[in-house]
Design a protein around this motif. Structure first.
Motif, mmCIF file in Angstrom:
data_model
loop_
_atom_site.group_PDB
_atom_site.id
_atom_site.type_symbol
_atom_site.label_atom_id
_atom_site.label_comp_id
_atom_site.label_asym_id
_atom_site.label_seq_id
_atom_site.Cartn_x
_atom_site.Cartn_y
_atom_site.Cartn_z
ATOM 1 N N ALA A 68 -2.416 -46.581 -3.750
ATOM 2 C CA ALA A 68 -1.867 -46.131 -5.020
ATOM 3 C C ALA A 68 -2.931 -46.114 -6.105
ATOM 4 O O ALA A 68 -2.988 -45.193 -6.931
ATOM 5 N N LEU A 69 -3.789 -47.103 -6.099
ATOM 6 C CA LEU A 69 -4.835 -47.188 -7.113
ATOM 7 C C LEU A 69 -5.820 -46.030 -6.976
ATOM 8 O O LEU A 69 -6.209 -45.404 -7.973
ATOM 9 N N VAL A 70 -6.197 -45.715 -5.748
ATOM 10 C CA VAL A 70 -7.134 -44.610 -5.515
ATOM 11 C C VAL A 70 -6.554 -43.298 -6.022
ATOM 12 O O VAL A 70 -7.215 -42.532 -6.738
ATOM 13 N N PHE A 71 -5.303 -43.030 -5.699
ATOM 14 C CA PHE A 71 -4.705 -41.761 -6.120
ATOM 15 C C PHE A 71 -4.342 -41.763 -7.604
ATOM 16 O O PHE A 71 -4.280 -40.700 -8.230
ATOM 17 N N GLY A 72 -4.112 -42.931 -8.158
ATOM 18 C CA GLY A 72 -3.886 -42.999 -9.599
ATOM 19 C C GLY A 72 -5.127 -42.582 -10.371
ATOM 20 O O GLY A 72 -5.060 -41.764 -11.302
ATOM 21 N N PHE A 73 -6.276 -43.122 -9.982
ATOM 22 C CA PHE A 73 -7.533 -42.729 -10.617
ATOM 23 C C PHE A 73 -7.878 -41.278 -10.301
ATOM 24 O O PHE A 73 -8.438 -40.561 -11.147
ATOM 25 N N ALA A 102 -5.737 -38.836 -9.883
ATOM 26 C CA ALA A 102 -4.897 -38.010 -10.745
ATOM 27 C C ALA A 102 -5.472 -37.928 -12.151
ATOM 28 O O ALA A 102 -5.539 -36.848 -12.756
ATOM 29 N N VAL A 103 -5.901 -39.062 -12.683
ATOM 30 C CA VAL A 103 -6.500 -39.085 -14.028
ATOM 31 C C VAL A 103 -7.753 -38.219 -14.065
ATOM 32 O O VAL A 103 -7.976 -37.445 -15.008
ATOM 33 N N ALA A 104 -8.589 -38.345 -13.025
ATOM 34 C CA ALA A 104 -9.831 -37.564 -12.977
ATOM 35 C C ALA A 104 -9.544 -36.067 -12.875
ATOM 36 O O ALA A 104 -10.192 -35.255 -13.552
ATOM 37 N N LEU A 105 -8.567 -35.689 -12.064
ATOM 38 C CA LEU A 105 -8.241 -34.273 -11.907
ATOM 39 C C LEU A 105 -7.666 -33.673 -13.194
ATOM 40 O O LEU A 105 -7.995 -32.542 -13.568
ATOM 41 N N ILE A 106 -6.831 -34.427 -13.873
ATOM 42 C CA ILE A 106 -6.278 -33.947 -15.146
ATOM 43 C C ILE A 106 -7.400 -33.727 -16.156
ATOM 44 O O ILE A 106 -7.451 -32.696 -16.846
ATOM 45 N N GLY A 107 -8.313 -34.693 -16.232
ATOM 46 C CA GLY A 107 -9.446 -34.545 -17.148
ATOM 47 C C GLY A 107 -10.351 -33.391 -16.772
ATOM 48 O O GLY A 107 -10.844 -32.667 -17.645
ATOM 49 N N ARG A 145 -13.635 -40.378 -26.289
ATOM 50 C CA ARG A 145 -13.549 -39.951 -24.900
ATOM 51 C C ARG A 145 -13.542 -41.152 -23.954
ATOM 52 O O ARG A 145 -12.750 -41.215 -23.006
ATOM 53 N N PHE A 146 -14.425 -42.121 -24.241
ATOM 54 C CA PHE A 146 -14.473 -43.319 -23.404
ATOM 55 C C PHE A 146 -13.192 -44.134 -23.545
ATOM 56 O O PHE A 146 -12.636 -44.610 -22.543
ATOM 57 N N LEU A 147 -12.705 -44.293 -24.772
ATOM 58 C CA LEU A 147 -11.492 -45.085 -24.985
ATOM 59 C C LEU A 147 -10.286 -44.412 -24.329
ATOM 60 O O LEU A 147 -9.428 -45.088 -23.761
ATOM 61 N N GLY A 148 -10.227 -43.086 -24.388
ATOM 62 C CA GLY A 148 -9.150 -42.380 -23.720
ATOM 63 C C GLY A 148 -9.206 -42.555 -22.210
ATOM 64 O O GLY A 148 -8.178 -42.783 -21.555
ATOM 65 N N ALA A 149 -10.432 -42.464 -21.667
ATOM 66 C CA ALA A 149 -10.597 -42.653 -20.218
ATOM 67 C C ALA A 149 -10.250 -44.085 -19.824
ATOM 68 O O ALA A 149 -9.644 -44.320 -18.768
ATOM 69 N N LEU A 150 -10.634 -45.047 -20.665
ATOM 70 C CA LEU A 150 -10.323 -46.445 -20.381
ATOM 71 C C LEU A 150 -8.817 -46.667 -20.361
ATOM 72 O O LEU A 150 -8.283 -47.344 -19.462
ATOM 73 N N LEU A 151 -8.120 -46.091 -21.332
ATOM 74 C CA LEU A 151 -6.671 -46.250 -21.389
ATOM 75 C C LEU A 151 -5.995 -45.581 -20.194
ATOM 76 O O LEU A 151 -5.020 -46.108 -19.641
ATOM 77 N N LEU A 152 -6.526 -44.449 -19.767
ATOM 78 C CA LEU A 152 -5.987 -43.781 -18.586
ATOM 79 C C LEU A 152 -6.212 -44.625 -17.331
ATOM 80 O O LEU A 152 -5.355 -44.684 -16.438
ATOM 81 N N GLY A 153 -7.383 -45.264 -17.245
ATOM 82 C CA GLY A 153 -7.643 -46.140 -16.109
ATOM 83 C C GLY A 153 -6.681 -47.312 -16.067
ATOM 84 O O GLY A 153 -6.156 -47.682 -14.995
#
Length: 287
Positions: A71-76, A78-83, A176-184
């Motif tokens: 789940a963790l792998v696909f969660g990250f 998904a975030v990467a693909l959206i970005g 950008r970093f804070l948004g990515a951190l929150l998504l992670g």
């Protein structure tokens, strides 16, 4: 039956104690994160990540790995693909979210359909809080601790990013970093809640507590206290109700949280529907 018996009887069973502890852990970390998600307007993002982890969970079950890892792998992912879609095409964020989470969720359903003997659709989709093992409880606690630690350490930066990303950039922070951190952290927290309420209802635990607290106070610091307190209490009540009426535990946790939101929506002194109606009536009388 006395109130003492009502409260203590479920605690005689080890699986109930694990269920309550796990649910409270998930409820607290989800509620804390939900305060930022509500302010930024990332409700749809929470929905996307929670659904996108389904294929990871299925693959983890198939190969015998911990469900949290898949789940963790696909969660990250998904975030990467959206970005990636948002940053390299003209497609807007809401469309990118819709594309990624529906595709990954559909992939998960396909994987379930071709491996019916090795996966449990009900447990993946709707959660299996009463079946949480000690090892799974430890996994959930560790992931929740990591999410909470990140939110605590970066709480000031994330709060500034939520209220005014332009000002955050002006003082040297990277939106950008804070948004990515929150998504992670969102991906990590979705995995925490997955075992409790399943893929479908994760978004409820990520949104309802923050929205409820938002109606009760206009100060963010208070939201960070009110949201987890209400969420944890509602989760315990939901687990107890599920024990006594023999109903779905994860579903009842969300139902109780939704009921608390409805009460706050109606009776909150400042933002509640009845409170606003009374305020308007007083204004008319005074005029």
């Amino acid at each position: 039956m006395s109130i003492i018996d009502f409260l203590l009887e479920p605690l005689q069973y080890e699986f109930m104690v694990r269920a309550i502890v796990t649910t409270v852990i998930a409820a607290i970390v989800c509620a804390v994160l939900s305060c930022w998600l509500v302010l930024i307007g990332w409700s749809l993002m929470g929905d996307a990540v929670s659904h996108a982890v389904l294929p990871g969970v299925v693959l983890a079950y198939v190969v015998g790995a911990p469900f949290a890892l898949g789940a963790l792998v696909f969660g990250f992912l998904a975030v990467a693909l959206i970005g990636l879609i948002r940053g390299t095409t003209r497609v807007k964020e809401d469309a990118a979210i819709g594309i990624v989470f529906t595709t990954l969720f559909a992939l998960g359903l396909v994987l379930i359909s071709v491996t019916p003997s090795q996966t449990d659709l009900n447990h993946i989709i709707f959660g299996n809080i009463l079946g949480v093992s000690t090892i799974e409880l430890i996994q959930i606690a560790v992931l929740a601790a990591v999410s909470f630690a990140v939110l605590f350490v970066k709480r000031r930066d994330l709060t500034l990013y939520a209220f005014d990303p332009i000002h955050a950039f002006a003082i040297g922070l990277s939106p950008r970093f804070l948004g990515a951190l929150l998504l992670g952290v969102l991906a990590l927290t979705a995995v925490v809640a997955l075992q409790v309420v399943g893929v479908i209802l994760v978004v409820a635990m990520l949104i309802i507590p923050g929205a409820t607290a938002y109606l009760l106070t206009d100060r963010f610091g208070r939201m960070l206290v009110i949201a987890p307190a209400l969420s944890a209490a509602a989760s315990v009540v939901g687990i107890y109700i599920s024990y006594w009426i023999d109903a779905a535990s994860g579903g009842l946790v969300v139902v109780v949280q939704g009921a608390v939101f409805a009460l706050v929506y109606l009776f909150s002194p400042r933002q509640g529907l009845l409170g606003r109606m009374l305020a308007r009536r007083r204004t008319r009388v005074a005029a």
